[in-house]
Design a protein around this motif. Structure first.
Motif, mmCIF file in Angstrom:
data_model
loop_
_atom_site.group_PDB
_atom_site.id
_atom_site.type_symbol
_atom_site.label_atom_id
_atom_site.label_comp_id
_atom_site.label_asym_id
_atom_site.label_seq_id
_atom_site.Cartn_x
_atom_site.Cartn_y
_atom_site.Cartn_z
ATOM 1 N N ASN A 1 0.822 -1.215 0.000
ATOM 2 C CA ASN A 1 0.000 0.000 0.000
ATOM 3 C C ASN A 1 0.857 1.267 0.000
ATOM 4 O O ASN A 1 0.588 2.229 0.719
ATOM 5 N N ALA B 1 -10.228 0.778 7.339
ATOM 6 C CA ALA B 1 -9.237 -0.286 7.218
ATOM 7 C C ALA B 1 -9.179 -1.117 8.494
ATOM 8 O O ALA B 1 -9.537 -0.666 9.577
ATOM 9 N N ASN C 1 -2.171 -5.244 7.224
ATOM 10 C CA ASN C 1 -1.606 -4.219 6.356
ATOM 11 C C ASN C 1 -2.656 -3.280 5.764
ATOM 12 O O ASN C 1 -2.691 -3.022 4.570
ATOM 13 N N ASN C 2 -3.558 -2.795 6.636
ATOM 14 C CA ASN C 2 -4.576 -1.823 6.239
ATOM 15 C C ASN C 2 -5.502 -2.342 5.141
ATOM 16 O O ASN C 2 -5.840 -1.628 4.202
ATOM 17 N N THR C 3 -5.909 -3.604 5.267
ATOM 18 C CA THR C 3 -6.858 -4.181 4.318
ATOM 19 C C THR C 3 -8.162 -3.378 4.324
ATOM 20 O O THR C 3 -8.678 -3.017 5.383
ATOM 21 N N LYS C 4 -8.694 -3.115 3.156
ATOM 22 C CA LYS C 4 -9.945 -2.359 3.035
ATOM 23 C C LYS C 4 -11.116 -3.199 3.535
ATOM 24 O O LYS C 4 -11.278 -4.355 3.159
ATOM 25 N N TYR D 1 -7.739 5.024 6.420
ATOM 26 C CA TYR D 1 -6.600 4.910 5.517
ATOM 27 C C TYR D 1 -6.930 5.652 4.228
ATOM 28 O O TYR D 1 -8.101 5.778 3.848
ATOM 29 N N ARG E 1 -5.578 6.035 0.100
ATOM 30 C CA ARG E 1 -4.696 5.723 -1.025
ATOM 31 C C ARG E 1 -4.868 6.814 -2.067
ATOM 32 O O ARG E 1 -5.978 7.280 -2.300
ATOM 33 N N SER F 1 2.250 6.374 -3.909
ATOM 34 C CA SER F 1 0.977 5.934 -3.342
ATOM 35 C C SER F 1 0.953 6.331 -1.881
ATOM 36 O O SER F 1 1.891 6.040 -1.143
ATOM 37 N N SER G 1 0.053 6.908 2.177
ATOM 38 C CA SER G 1 -0.124 6.083 3.358
ATOM 39 C C SER G 1 -0.642 7.000 4.454
ATOM 40 O O SER G 1 -0.703 8.205 4.279
#
Length: 237
Positions: free
Chosen positions: A107, A162, A169-172, A201, A203, A219, A221
């Motif tokens: 990410n 997230a 790892n900040n999964t949506k 989060y 992006r 990208s 963070s």
């Protein structure tokens, strides 16, 4: 008749700054390692200042033991994912040297990950690392390799809720309806939480012009979002 020539001696500072061949292992400050290209191989040396709970991740239809550490030295800190037999063997506060770590991009953020060839060595004493504090400043990136630049454009903004678990790892999160209540579902760890308990989060694609006139697409963070002073509420900016 061949004449003998004295071998050319290359200064150590030039050797240290020279680019490495792909696949060649490097060793140095954590900030320099994280500035290396993705897929680079490096030896990481530092103090463990954070250890996440052990869990598993699905890899090629197998549940593989997984854990995340934050390793710190005088130049900065980095997140290191450890796998399989190394999980639960490293403790908070230990000084470690871990070989054959791979630089990966998650990410938009550089992180480190052990490989099957990685080995962990405990360090009993190190003049530099002994003075490293246990404080974790995840929002304060190391400044040694930071460049001054001007943001030219921001596009493809995607703020979202997230998963807060370190291994995700900040999964949506996805919205699901359960027992007549809307919850946020993480497809990675299968957790379901209220929106108020989820992380935030962002992006985005950001074009930056640096002092040397280079332009890069980055990208974003949470760290970069705070630099841009972005405000998110309920998944919307």
């Amino acid at each position: 008749m061949l004449e003998w020539q004295k071998p050319l001696e290359i200064p150590s500072e030039i050797k240290a700054s020279a680019p490495k061949l792909h696949g060649q292992e490097t060793e140095g400050p954590i900030s320099h390692i994280l500035a290396s290209p993705a897929k680079s191989i490096a030896t990481v040396k530092g103090k463990v200042i954070s250890v996440s709970p052990a869990t598993t991740k699905r890899v090629q239809d197998n549940d593989v033991p997984f854990q995340e550490l934050v390793v710190k030295d005088s130049s900065g800190q980095g997140t290191l994912a450890i796998w399989e037999d190394m999980v639960t063997t490293i403790n908070h506060g230990e000084l470690v040297k871990i070989t054959k770590c791979r630089v990966r991009l998650f990410n938009g953020e550089k992180k480190l990950s052990t490989t099957r060839q990685s080995n962990c060595e405990r360090i009993s004493h190190d003049d530099e690392l002994d003075d490293i504090s246990d404080d974790e400043h995840r929002d304060d990136p190391p400044t040694g390799n930071m460049k001054n630049g001007v943001i030219l454009a921001v596009s493809d903004m995607d703020p979202y809720l997230a998963c807060n678990k370190p291994g995700c790892n900040n999964t949506k999160l996805l919205t699901v309806l359960e027992d007549e209540k809307y919850l946020m579902h993480c497809k990675n760890c299968n957790a379901k939480v209220a929106a108020s308990n989820a992380g935030h989060y962002v992006r985005a694609s950001i074009m930056v012009e640096f002092e040397d006139s280079q332009k890069n697409w980055l990208s974003s963070s949470p760290r970069l979002s705070s630099c841009l002073n972005l405000k998110i509420k309920n998944g919307m900016k």
